[in-house]
Design an enzyme around this catalytic site. Structure first.
Site: not given
Ligand code: GLN
Length: 543
Positions: A17-18, A144, A192, A225, A361, A388, A392, A517, A519
């Protein structure tokens, strides 16, 4: 002379986690600014074949590549810092390596030979690393190696790295280690780090550079050092102190002439340096004034705020890029949707925000809370961006509360719903029935057709874009007509028009959701247009 790639191996020491990923990406940016082509490879020593089956709360976000890989979030840092598209082949896991060797053995590729960990496993690792170099023809391939030197797990990867240099390839080694400050002493400790370099040397690798991760820059006394004990010149000890804004790191490396020193070691002449655009973008980010308050309504909340940010890292970065572009600073407010289920009165808190994002999600936890938040945003004209699952759930909310389809749902949440407005993609159904969970998603970059005259079309300024997907469910084509009749505009679809990919409510300030997505395609120097539009709308609510 034939083309020859230069490999730069990055190892870690002392703690995980550096920020090795950010370090690697920043170094890549420095080399790119000197006119070289650069790519990066991430090695994850776990046995999972890819990150698709990992829990975000444990491992951070799953990054989706253009070619449909589900990868460790470090590949996201590389793409954002290097502004390139990286193939899923640039993520190597122990699982992939062993699987390949065992499959080859079964096919009879090694007929008559004893197949052993050494040399066959490092051979396969080297083949994969060199494959990335051959396919991209990059001047520099940064590799990496995940985890910390001294772990059992990454020893064979270190061995492969050692051999690449021994085989005669151009290769250098950079070791990133942590220097803690003991509070009661107020002193930075290098022991360390020294031990981790010793562990590295036991693998036959001598580092060319040591990058010191610490709260403050390392001072000369400590550099001397470390130099002395680690067999590295003090000029090759590079500071990597904590920064407010990670995009500053390439500039910090450039100040220390890190790039030039690497070129010198490899006998490559520098081609000048151009960090103007990067510097300007970082300055814009740092000098931003005014604040937009963005609520992220999520569910991975049971793990503390540090991990939380990791689970949604690309969403946060996309918000930061878009905000910087508009000259404002984002303040991210984390909202646990389960809170709205227990106490609907809390929905009023959303009024304190300039906009809300409902990110992706899976599963049913916190879903009704998210739907309630979307309803509140729609009814109170709070800018909303759904990613996503966010799209929905916006469709479910609209179906229930505007179209009058009581109990409308996604079959992911309620398989017996009377109105399955979100249903499984037909092609995914077959895969799931075969219980092949590692491969059940529609993944990667896909073309989206944008409908003229819509908000999406105004923001993209194009009628076709490529964005990245990761889903199993879709807006059921059976309900599209009902949704549209009631005012839900489907502003994006697959090129054949069959699956709808973007939905919006034009009467509101900003209400838009995407099946993909956005993003993943946002960059510091080029924010994703949908995020840019969303942030603009959020700013307008203030003035
Ligand atoms: N669970 C939803 C699907 O599988 C949305 C997926 C997500 O948000 N990446 O379609």
């Amino acid at each position: 002379m034939a083309f020859m790639t230069n490999y730069i191996f990055v190892t870690g020491g002392v703690v995980s986690g550096l920020g090795k990923g950010i370090t690697t990406a920043s170094l890549g940016r420095v080399l790119k600014s000197k006119g070289f082509s650069v790519t990066a490879v991430k090695i994850d020593p776990y046995i999972n074949v890819d990150a698709g089956t990992l829990r975000p709360t444990e491992h951070g976000e799953v990054w989706v590549t253009e070619d449909g890989g589900e990868i460790d979030q470090d590949l996201g840092h590389y793409e954002r810092f290097l502004d390139i598209t990286i193939s899923k082949e640039h993520n190597i896991t122990t699982g992939q390596v062993y699987r390949e060797v065992i499959e080859k053995e079964r096919r009879g590729d090694f007929l008559g030979k004893t197949v052993e960990v050494i040399p066959h496993i490092p051979d396969e690792i080297k083949r994969r690393i060199r494959n990335a170099a051959e396919k991209t023809k990059a001047d520099f391939v940064l590799v990496e190696i995940g985890g910390v030197v001294g772990d059992y797990q990454n020893i064979l990867f270190l061995e492969a790295a050692r051999q690449i240099k021994f085989d005669g390839d151009n290769a250098i080694f950079i070791h990133v280690g942590f220097l803690p400050v003991l509070r009661h002493l107020g002193e930075m400790k290098s022991k360390p780090l020294q031990h981790s370099v010793r562990a590295l040397m036991q693998t036959g690798i001598i580092p060319d550079f040591i990058v010191c991760r610490s709260e403050q820059p390392v001072d000369d006394v400590r550099k001397e050092k470390i130099a002395m004990f680690c067999n590295v010149h003090d000029k090759d000890i590079i500071s990597n102190p904590d920064v407010e804004n990670v995009y500053e790191l390439p500039l910090i490396f450039e100040e220390q002439k890190f790039g030039e020193k690497i070129l010198e070691k490899l006998n490559i002449s520098a081609k000048g340096s151009d960090m103007k655009e990067w510097r300007a973008a970082v300055a814009k980010m740092n000098n931003a004034s005014g604040i937009v308050k963005i609520g992220i309504v999520g569910k991975y909340f049971d793990i503390g705020s540090f991990k939380l940010a990791d689970s949604y890292i690309s969403v946060i970065e996309a918000v930061r890029h878009a905000a910087a572009w508009s000259g404002v600073k984002p303040e991210i407010v984390w909202i646990d949707s389960k809170g709205f289920e227990k106490n609907p009165g809390k929905l009023g808190d959303l009024n304190n925000l300039d906009g809300i994002i409902v990110p992706g999600g899976f599963g049913s936890t916190g879903i009704e809370g998210k739907i309630a938040a979307i309803k509140y945003a729609r009814e109170n004209n709070i800018p909303f961006l759904g990613l996503c699952y966010g799209l929905q759930l916006a469709v479910i909310e609209f179906a229930r509360n505007v179209c009058g389809l009581k109990g409308a749902n996604s079959t992911e949440i309620d398989p017996n719903t009377q109105y399955p407005v979100i249903d499984i993609l037909p092609e995914q159904k077959k895969i799931i029935e075969g219980k092949n969970y590692g491969a059940t998603m529609r993944l990667g970059g896909q073309q989206v057709l944008i409908k003229n005259g819509t908000l999406a079309s105004r923001l993209y300024g194009k009628d076709r874009v490529t964005e990245r997907f990761r889903h199993r469910y879709e807006i059921s084509p059976q309900y599209v007509e009902t949704l549209e009749k009631n005012g839900f505009v489907m502003s994006g679809s697959t090129p054949d028009g069959r699956i709808k990919q973007i939905g919006e409510l034009p009467k509101l300030k900003f209400f838009l959701g995407t099946q993909f997505h956005p993003e993943f395609t946002s960059r510091l120097t080029e924010p994703n247009p949908l995020f840019a539009g969303f942030i603009k709308a959020c700013m307008e609510t203030q003035f």
